[in-house]
Design a protein around this motif. Sequence first.
Motif, PDB file in Angstrom:
ATOM      1  N   CYS A   1      -2.952   6.998  -2.368  1.00 43.23           N
ATOM      2  CA  CYS A   1      -4.567   6.604  -1.937  1.00 43.23           C
ATOM      3  C   CYS A   1      -5.276   7.611  -2.221  1.00 43.23           C
ATOM      4  O   CYS A   1      -4.923   8.720  -1.463  1.00 43.23           O
ATOM      5  N   ILE A   2      -6.504   7.538  -2.341  1.00 39.30           N
ATOM      6  CA  ILE A   2      -7.512   8.659  -2.291  1.00 39.30           C
ATOM      7  C   ILE A   2      -8.677   8.428  -1.271  1.00 39.30           C
ATOM      8  O   ILE A   2      -9.688   9.058  -1.116  1.00 39.30           O
ATOM      9  N   PHE A   3      -8.595   7.252  -0.416  1.00 39.29           N
ATOM     10  CA  PHE A   3      -9.199   6.835   0.640  1.00 39.29           C
ATOM     11  C   PHE A   3     -10.598   6.649   0.396  1.00 39.29           C
ATOM     12  O   PHE A   3     -11.670   7.322   1.017  1.00 39.29           O
ATOM     13  N   CYS A   4     -10.877   5.791  -0.837  1.00 37.00           N
ATOM     14  CA  CYS A   4     -12.220   5.727  -1.054  1.00 37.00           C
ATOM     15  C   CYS A   4     -12.970   4.819  -0.733  1.00 37.00           C
ATOM     16  O   CYS A   4     -14.210   4.183  -0.504  1.00 37.00           O
ATOM     17  N   ASP A   5     -12.032   3.621   0.142  1.00 38.15           N
ATOM     18  CA  ASP A   5     -12.479   2.571   1.034  1.00 38.15           C
ATOM     19  C   ASP A   5     -13.131   1.343   0.360  1.00 38.15           C
ATOM     20  O   ASP A   5     -13.361   0.301   0.744  1.00 38.15           O
ATOM     21  N   LYS A   6     -12.916   1.417  -0.953  1.00 44.74           N
ATOM     22  CA  LYS A   6     -13.222   0.468  -1.947  1.00 44.74           C
ATOM     23  C   LYS A   6     -12.572  -0.943  -1.664  1.00 44.74           C
ATOM     24  O   LYS A   6     -13.153  -2.146  -1.602  1.00 44.74           O
ATOM     25  N   CYS A   7     -11.289  -0.861  -1.228  1.00 42.26           N
ATOM     26  CA  CYS A   7     -10.439  -2.166  -1.006  1.00 42.26           C
ATOM     27  C   CYS A   7     -10.985  -2.539   0.425  1.00 42.26           C
ATOM     28  O   CYS A   7     -11.358  -3.871   0.268  1.00 42.26           O
TER      29      CYS A   7
ATOM     30  N   PHE B   1      -9.850   0.495   7.658  1.00 43.05           N
ATOM     31  CA  PHE B   1      -9.306   2.002   7.696  1.00 43.05           C
ATOM     32  C   PHE B   1      -9.752   2.497   9.081  1.00 43.05           C
ATOM     33  O   PHE B   1     -10.814   2.489   9.460  1.00 43.05           O
TER      34      PHE B   1
ATOM     35  N   CYS C   1      -9.593  -1.277  -6.707  1.00 41.28           N
ATOM     36  CA  CYS C   1      -8.821   0.062  -6.363  1.00 41.28           C
ATOM     37  C   CYS C   1      -9.011   1.033  -7.376  1.00 41.28           C
ATOM     38  O   CYS C   1      -8.479   0.526  -8.663  1.00 41.28           O
ATOM     39  N   PRO C   2      -9.238   2.111  -7.500  1.00 43.94           N
ATOM     40  CA  PRO C   2      -9.227   2.835  -8.646  1.00 43.94           C
ATOM     41  C   PRO C   2      -7.859   3.448  -9.206  1.00 43.94           C
ATOM     42  O   PRO C   2      -7.490   3.975 -10.080  1.00 43.94           O
TER      43      PRO C   2
ATOM     44  N   TYR D   1       0.878  -1.227   0.073  1.00 46.90           N
ATOM     45  CA  TYR D   1       0.138   0.027  -0.031  1.00 46.90           C
ATOM     46  C   TYR D   1       0.966   1.180  -0.006  1.00 46.90           C
ATOM     47  O   TYR D   1       1.871   1.260   0.583  1.00 46.90           O
TER      48      TYR D   1
HETATM   49  S1  SF4 Z   1      -9.194   1.171  -3.081  1.00 50.78           S
HETATM   50 FE1  SF4 Z   1      -9.360   3.258  -2.506  1.00 50.78          FE
HETATM   51  S2  SF4 Z   1      -8.974   3.464  -0.282  1.00 50.78           S
HETATM   52 FE2  SF4 Z   1      -8.175   1.434  -0.998  1.00 50.78          FE
HETATM   53  S3  SF4 Z   1      -6.057   1.818  -1.513  1.00 50.78           S
HETATM   54 FE3  SF4 Z   1      -7.332   2.027  -3.365  1.00 50.78          FE
HETATM   55  S4  SF4 Z   1      -7.547   4.291  -3.454  1.00 50.78           S
HETATM   56 FE4  SF4 Z   1      -6.725   3.577  -1.519  1.00 50.78          FE
END
Ligand code: SF4
Length: 141
Positions: free
Chosen positions: A43-49, A60, A87-88, A38
Amino acid sequence: MFRAILEALKNLFKPIHTMDYPAKDMELPKGYRGLIEYDKESCIFCDKCEKVCPPGAILFYQPLEGEKEYRYNPWLCIYCGECVRACPKPEEALWQSETKQQSAVKEDAANEGWFVWEASCKQSREDFKAAKIKNMSEEPI
Ligand code: SF4
Ligand code: SF4
């Protein structure tokens, strides 16, 4: 019977295909799915992961101020790669390294610590939500 003996004799002189592990290190195949890496800066902290992870190996912590804090549990991870797919910013913020997987031996200390962390992450989200609602209700109309 004669055929079986002949096969056995032939096999005696064939090259060995088994690995002398752990005396010799394993050669990892291309595309090996190892530990998750990581990078906070990307990271954009979208929480998708966190949302797609089947065993909940990514969490998180949400502080009241500032950036979220990432935690990963390699003992819980099943190395499915779903987090990277969701993850984007794959390969930038999150990627699956070729670092070997953790031993299947249960690390009690790691897991006990994880349960404490899991509870505090959950609490942090509730606190954050409550603080946001409070701020909104105090805002002048
Ligand atoms: S999915 Fe979103 S929160 Fe997780 S590492 Fe990728 S950018 Fe960060
Ligand atoms: S590889 Fe699978 S189990 Fe491991 S953190 Fe990613 S989504 Fe979770």
